[in-house]
Design a protein around this motif. Structure first.
Motif, short mmCIF file in Angstrom:
data_model
loop_
_atom_site.label_atom_id
_atom_site.label_comp_id
_atom_site.label_asym_id
_atom_site.label_seq_id
_atom_site.Cartn_x
_atom_site.Cartn_y
_atom_site.Cartn_z
N THR A 184 0.82 -1.20 0.00
CA THR A 184 0.00 0.00 0.00
C THR A 184 0.86 1.26 0.00
O THR A 184 1.75 1.40 0.83
CB THR A 184 -0.93 0.03 1.23
N THR A 193 -2.30 7.39 1.26
CA THR A 193 -2.89 8.65 0.83
C THR A 193 -1.85 9.77 0.94
O THR A 193 -1.14 9.86 1.93
CB THR A 193 -4.11 8.98 1.71
N ASP A 221 -5.51 6.06 -1.20
CA ASP A 221 -4.61 4.93 -1.01
C ASP A 221 -4.44 4.24 -2.36
O ASP A 221 -5.40 4.13 -3.14
CB ASP A 221 -5.19 3.93 -0.01
N LYS A 222 -3.21 3.78 -2.62
CA LYS A 222 -2.91 3.10 -3.86
C LYS A 222 -2.19 1.80 -3.54
O LYS A 222 -1.47 1.72 -2.55
CB LYS A 222 -2.02 3.97 -4.76
N ARG A 245 -8.62 -5.81 -2.82
CA ARG A 245 -7.84 -4.71 -2.26
C ARG A 245 -8.78 -3.58 -1.86
O ARG A 245 -9.77 -3.31 -2.53
CB ARG A 245 -6.81 -4.17 -3.27
N GLU A 289 -7.65 -0.41 -1.59
CA GLU A 289 -7.18 0.82 -2.22
C GLU A 289 -8.05 1.16 -3.44
O GLU A 289 -8.62 0.28 -4.08
CB GLU A 289 -5.72 0.67 -2.67
#
Length: 177
Positions: A74, A77, A96-97, A126, A128
């Motif tokens: 992760t 942010t 979040d990615k 996920r 994200e």
């Protein structure tokens, strides 16, 4: 028989040797043409990668032979790739990615759907909003990313290699495993 495994964070060290071997094979090919120095740098970084929040590793094996692997973690942010030449759009930066750090398939087993299944399993469920990765712009993988919906939102300047394309893929509508 081909088998996929989700490898627990505390068990990831058990596949480090196989990951290193696969990395050496995959990245010896053009356009990467990486050698022992780059392989050693990859191996040295593996223990830290497993400590990152949200770490997930998925492997594809045939018996004891590692045919493919994908892993990531992760990216929180407000954060983005450290060597990015520009910021992504705010809706990406402020979400979040899931950063896909590696996605590798042994050259002798490509075009069999292994890579697609690895990525499906890696991203399934996920939380994200986006997945992101860096790709060499002249690689065959980069063309595949474009075909499968990844969109370029920037570039990253690496001191040890080519400028990379920074890509994102929306995840909120992705199916779970």
């Amino acid at each position: 028989m081909l088998t996929y495994h989700s490898v627990a964070r505390d068990e990831a060290h058990q596949v480090f040797d196989a990951l290193e071997d696969l990395y050496a094979i995959v990245y010896a090919e053009p356009p990467y043409s990486e050698g022992p120095e780059q392989v050693a740098r990859f191996r040295e970084g593996l223990p830290e990668e497993t400590t990152r929040p949200g770490f997930r590793l998925v492997t594809a094996t045939d018996g004891t032979l590692l045919l493919g692997a994908a892993y990531g973690w992760t990216m929180a942010t407000g954060t983005w790739w450290s060597r990015a030449t520009e910021d992504p759009p705010p809706e990406i930066r402020d979400a979040d990615k899931f950063a896909v750090m590696e996605w590798m398939v042994h050259p002798s087993h490509r075009r069999q759907g292994i890579g697609a299944e690895l990525m499906r399993r890696l991203l399934a469920g996920r939380s994200e909003q986006y997945a992101t990765l860096a790709s060499n712009p002249v690689s065959a993988a980069r063309r595949m990313y474009k075909r499968t919906g990844w969109q370029q939102v920037g570039t990253s300047a690496l001191s040890w290699g080519p400028t990379m394309d920074l890509l994102v893929l929306p995840l909120q509508l992705r199916p779970t495993a």
